[in-house]
Design a protein around this motif. Sequence first.
Motif, mmCIF file in Angstrom:
data_model
loop_
_atom_site.group_PDB
_atom_site.id
_atom_site.type_symbol
_atom_site.label_atom_id
_atom_site.label_comp_id
_atom_site.label_asym_id
_atom_site.label_seq_id
_atom_site.Cartn_x
_atom_site.Cartn_y
_atom_site.Cartn_z
ATOM 1 N N LEU A 33 0.826 -1.198 0.000
ATOM 2 C CA LEU A 33 0.000 0.000 0.000
ATOM 3 C C LEU A 33 0.869 1.260 0.000
ATOM 4 O O LEU A 33 0.564 2.236 -0.695
ATOM 5 N N CYS A 37 0.907 4.225 -2.761
ATOM 6 C CA CYS A 37 0.748 5.615 -2.336
ATOM 7 C C CYS A 37 1.904 6.468 -2.874
ATOM 8 O O CYS A 37 1.696 7.573 -3.379
ATOM 9 N N LYS A 89 -7.252 4.322 2.639
ATOM 10 C CA LYS A 89 -6.569 3.055 2.928
ATOM 11 C C LYS A 89 -7.593 1.953 3.189
ATOM 12 O O LYS A 89 -7.483 0.856 2.633
#
Length: 143
Positions: A33, A37, A89
Motif C-alpha cells: 500500500l 501511495c 486506505k
Amino acid sequence: MLALQCSLKVLVIILTIHMHAGILLPTISDKCLACICHVESRCNRNIGCRWDVGSDSCGPLQIKEVFWKDCHRPGGGYKQCANDYNCAKRCTQAFMKRYGGKTCGTTCEDYARMHNGGPSGCKKSSTNWYWNKIKEAGCNRHS
C-alpha cells in the motif's frame, strides 16, 4: 475420518507457511500500500483531485469514484474519503479483499495492477508499466 483430519492439518500448516513467507497475502500489505501511495502521489495527503483518463482521481491513493463505489462507499462521500488517507486506505483494503483471489491473485503485483486497472487489472498488459513503477518504489511481488 483420521485421514481427513490429517489432511486438514497439513493444509493449515502449508497455508501458514505460505502466509509467513509472503507468498499468500490475504489482504494488501502495508508495504504494498505504501508503494502504491508513493507512485500515485508521493503519498501527498494534500494532493486533492486530478483529472485522469476521463474522471477525477483523488487523494494520496488517487482513487476514482468507481473504485470508491466498489469498496462499499466508506466515509462521508467519495471525495471526502479519497482525500482522507485513513479512509482511502480502508477503501483500498476493502477493494482488494473483494477482488483479490477472485479475478486476480493476492500478491502485491496483483493488488497494484488491480489498483491501476480495476478488478481484472492483473490480466491487462496495460498495467505492466504501473507494476514496474511499484517495483521501482521498493516493492516486489511478495511485499
